[in-house]
Write an enzyme that holds these catalytic residues in place. Sequence first.
Site, mmCIF file in Angstrom:
data_model
loop_
_atom_site.group_PDB
_atom_site.id
_atom_site.type_symbol
_atom_site.label_atom_id
_atom_site.label_comp_id
_atom_site.label_asym_id
_atom_site.label_seq_id
_atom_site.Cartn_x
_atom_site.Cartn_y
_atom_site.Cartn_z
ATOM 1 N N TYR A 66 0.816 -1.215 0.000
ATOM 2 C CA TYR A 66 0.000 0.000 0.000
ATOM 3 C C TYR A 66 0.858 1.278 0.000
ATOM 4 O O TYR A 66 0.337 2.368 -0.208
ATOM 5 C CB TYR A 66 -0.954 0.035 1.213
ATOM 6 C CG TYR A 66 -1.874 -1.157 1.360
ATOM 7 C CD1 TYR A 66 -2.017 -2.103 0.349
ATOM 8 C CD2 TYR A 66 -2.621 -1.357 2.517
ATOM 9 C CE1 TYR A 66 -2.857 -3.205 0.497
ATOM 10 C CE2 TYR A 66 -3.468 -2.453 2.667
ATOM 11 C CZ TYR A 66 -3.570 -3.380 1.664
ATOM 12 O OH TYR A 66 -4.396 -4.469 1.817
ATOM 13 N N HIS A 122 0.867 -11.903 2.553
ATOM 14 C CA HIS A 122 -0.237 -11.223 1.857
ATOM 15 C C HIS A 122 -1.045 -12.171 0.967
ATOM 16 O O HIS A 122 -2.243 -11.983 0.753
ATOM 17 C CB HIS A 122 0.327 -10.066 1.024
ATOM 18 C CG HIS A 122 -0.653 -8.968 0.761
ATOM 19 N ND1 HIS A 122 -0.296 -7.644 0.730
ATOM 20 C CD2 HIS A 122 -1.980 -8.978 0.522
ATOM 21 C CE1 HIS A 122 -1.368 -6.899 0.478
ATOM 22 N NE2 HIS A 122 -2.405 -7.698 0.347
HETATM 23 N N1 LIG Z 1 -5.345 -8.831 1.996
HETATM 24 C C1 LIG Z 1 -5.799 -8.406 0.827
HETATM 25 O O1 LIG Z 1 -5.466 -8.954 -0.228
HETATM 26 C C2 LIG Z 1 -6.737 -7.255 0.782
HETATM 27 C C3 LIG Z 1 -6.955 -6.534 1.912
HETATM 28 N N2 LIG Z 1 -7.827 -5.473 1.907
HETATM 29 C C4 LIG Z 1 -7.981 -4.720 3.178
HETATM 30 O O2 LIG Z 1 -9.361 -4.553 3.468
HETATM 31 C C5 LIG Z 1 -9.676 -3.169 3.490
HETATM 32 C C6 LIG Z 1 -11.078 -2.924 2.976
HETATM 33 O O3 LIG Z 1 -11.216 -3.356 1.648
HETATM 34 P P1 LIG Z 1 -11.385 -2.362 0.415
HETATM 35 O O4 LIG Z 1 -10.958 -3.073 -0.787
HETATM 36 O O5 LIG Z 1 -10.699 -1.102 0.747
HETATM 37 O O6 LIG Z 1 -12.934 -2.169 0.264
HETATM 38 P P2 LIG Z 1 -14.196 -1.806 1.206
HETATM 39 O O7 LIG Z 1 -15.166 -2.908 1.029
HETATM 40 O O8 LIG Z 1 -13.781 -1.421 2.557
HETATM 41 O O9 LIG Z 1 -14.805 -0.556 0.436
HETATM 42 C C7 LIG Z 1 -14.097 0.649 0.309
HETATM 43 C C8 LIG Z 1 -14.809 1.525 -0.716
HETATM 44 O O10 LIG Z 1 -16.083 1.915 -0.215
HETATM 45 C C9 LIG Z 1 -16.167 3.344 -0.174
HETATM 46 N N3 LIG Z 1 -16.909 3.663 1.052
HETATM 47 C C10 LIG Z 1 -16.517 3.428 2.320
HETATM 48 N N4 LIG Z 1 -17.464 3.794 3.195
HETATM 49 C C11 LIG Z 1 -18.488 4.299 2.464
HETATM 50 C C12 LIG Z 1 -19.750 4.853 2.806
HETATM 51 N N5 LIG Z 1 -20.146 4.945 4.068
HETATM 52 N N6 LIG Z 1 -20.557 5.287 1.799
HETATM 53 C C13 LIG Z 1 -20.162 5.192 0.505
HETATM 54 N N7 LIG Z 1 -18.975 4.659 0.126
HETATM 55 C C14 LIG Z 1 -18.138 4.222 1.094
HETATM 56 C C15 LIG Z 1 -14.734 3.832 -0.124
HETATM 57 O O11 LIG Z 1 -14.607 5.115 -0.679
HETATM 58 P P3 LIG Z 1 -14.006 6.356 0.168
HETATM 59 O O12 LIG Z 1 -12.651 5.936 0.670
HETATM 60 O O13 LIG Z 1 -13.968 7.456 -0.812
HETATM 61 O O14 LIG Z 1 -14.982 6.589 1.290
HETATM 62 C C16 LIG Z 1 -14.058 2.799 -1.017
HETATM 63 O O15 LIG Z 1 -14.268 3.109 -2.380
HETATM 64 C C17 LIG Z 1 -8.582 -2.543 2.639
HETATM 65 O O16 LIG Z 1 -8.487 -1.157 2.819
HETATM 66 C C18 LIG Z 1 -7.394 -3.324 3.089
HETATM 67 O O17 LIG Z 1 -6.945 -2.873 4.350
HETATM 68 C C19 LIG Z 1 -8.536 -5.160 0.778
HETATM 69 C C20 LIG Z 1 -8.345 -5.838 -0.396
HETATM 70 C C21 LIG Z 1 -7.405 -6.934 -0.499
#
Ligand SMILES: NC(=O)C1=CN([C@@H]2O[C@H](COP(=O)(O)OP(=O)(O)OC[C@H]3O[C@@H](n4cnc5c(N)ncnc54)[C@H](OP(=O)(O)O)[C@@H]3O)[C@@H](O)[C@H]2O)C=CC1
Length: 287
Positions: free
Chosen positions: A58, A121
């Site tokens: 990240y 990871h």
């Molecule tokens: N180990 C792995 O391979 C992986 C780990 N992860 C981990 O899991 C975490 C979460 O997964 P992630 O892929 O980020 O996806 P999420 O399911 O957490 O969704 C994040 C998205 O939703 C939007 N969002 C968040 N809250 C709201 C809300 N209340 N209303 C509208 N839109 C919203 C965010 O936009 P905005 O930021 O603009 O609010 C962003 O676009 C990651 O950040 C990471 O730490 C994720 C993917 C792979």
Amino acid sequence: MADQSIAEMLSRRVKLANGMSMPQIQLGLYMMSGREAASSVKWALEAGYRGFDSAQWYHNEREAGQSILNFLSANPSLKREDIHFTSKLRDNSTSYDVVRKSIKKSVDTSGLGYIDLFLLHSPYGGREARLTSWKAVEDAVEAGEVKMAGVSNFGVKHIEELMASNPKVHPVVNQIEVHPFNTQLAIRETCEKHGIVIQAYAPLARAMRFKNKTLLAMAKKYGCTAPQIMVRWSIQHGFVTLPKSSQQKRLIENVDVGKFEISQEDMETLDGLDEGLVTDWDPTDAP
Ligand SMILES: NC(=O)C1=CN([C@@H]2O[C@H](COP(=O)(O)OP(=O)(O)OC[C@H]3O[C@@H](n4cnc5c(N)ncnc54)[C@H](OP(=O)(O)O)[C@@H]3O)[C@@H](O)[C@H]2O)C=CC1
């Protein structure tokens, strides 16, 4: 459990097989620039978040760590031990030394003195790279660089392989994509059998299903938003959940989920939305 404040929700902890625990709701830091991570971590700490999910990939370990340190020095009643910080190894390697060095680099980059949870990871790289990398993580735990170890994106086969190798350090979590649109039953069952907690990534299905009719009807029924239903579903299943937002208002909204409880029947309806949705990558069947 209903009628809990945001601070109460954020103070909930999940017990792990090694006797330790971690916050049940943590802020995901994927797809945040260093600058975004710094501000989001600050807002989250102010709201009561105590857990953060970063990774070498990240490129925000430094800014997230610095933001935590700034908050701690401004709030002397809190200590480093009150914060839970996760990072992840970018690439598994058949070279033990490469992995040990890489872990040390993450510890140094974060500036936090140690990393609470360090994960492989993904299972990519093959059996030898997985097991060699795991050995290096175990030794980092023994050396105090890392407090706990776990894996991410491990499928059933990879979990069974690791457990059959008789690991010195128990993997406390497997971080996988889990939400109502991808429920991952087989991996969950395998992890439960081995006492491995599920960390649910993309718990909001990366905002791809907020307009789903069932989800919206449920949000209306409980007087909340679609993202709040998804976070609540995740914690009621007992997962450690990692919703990401880089917006202050949303990262507070997402954890304001203590005023309602989803009924058993509605939990089952949500479970039924499973369509195997993959929002990013799915390495769980890697060779
Ligand atoms: N180990 C792995 O391979 C992986 C780990 N992860 C981990 O899991 C975490 C979460 O997964 P992630 O892929 O980020 O996806 P999420 O399911 O957490 O969704 C994040 C998205 O939703 C939007 N969002 C968040 N809250 C709201 C809300 N209340 N209303 C509208 N839109 C919203 C965010 O936009 P905005 O930021 O603009 O609010 C962003 O676009 C990651 O950040 C990471 O730490 C994720 C993917 C792979």
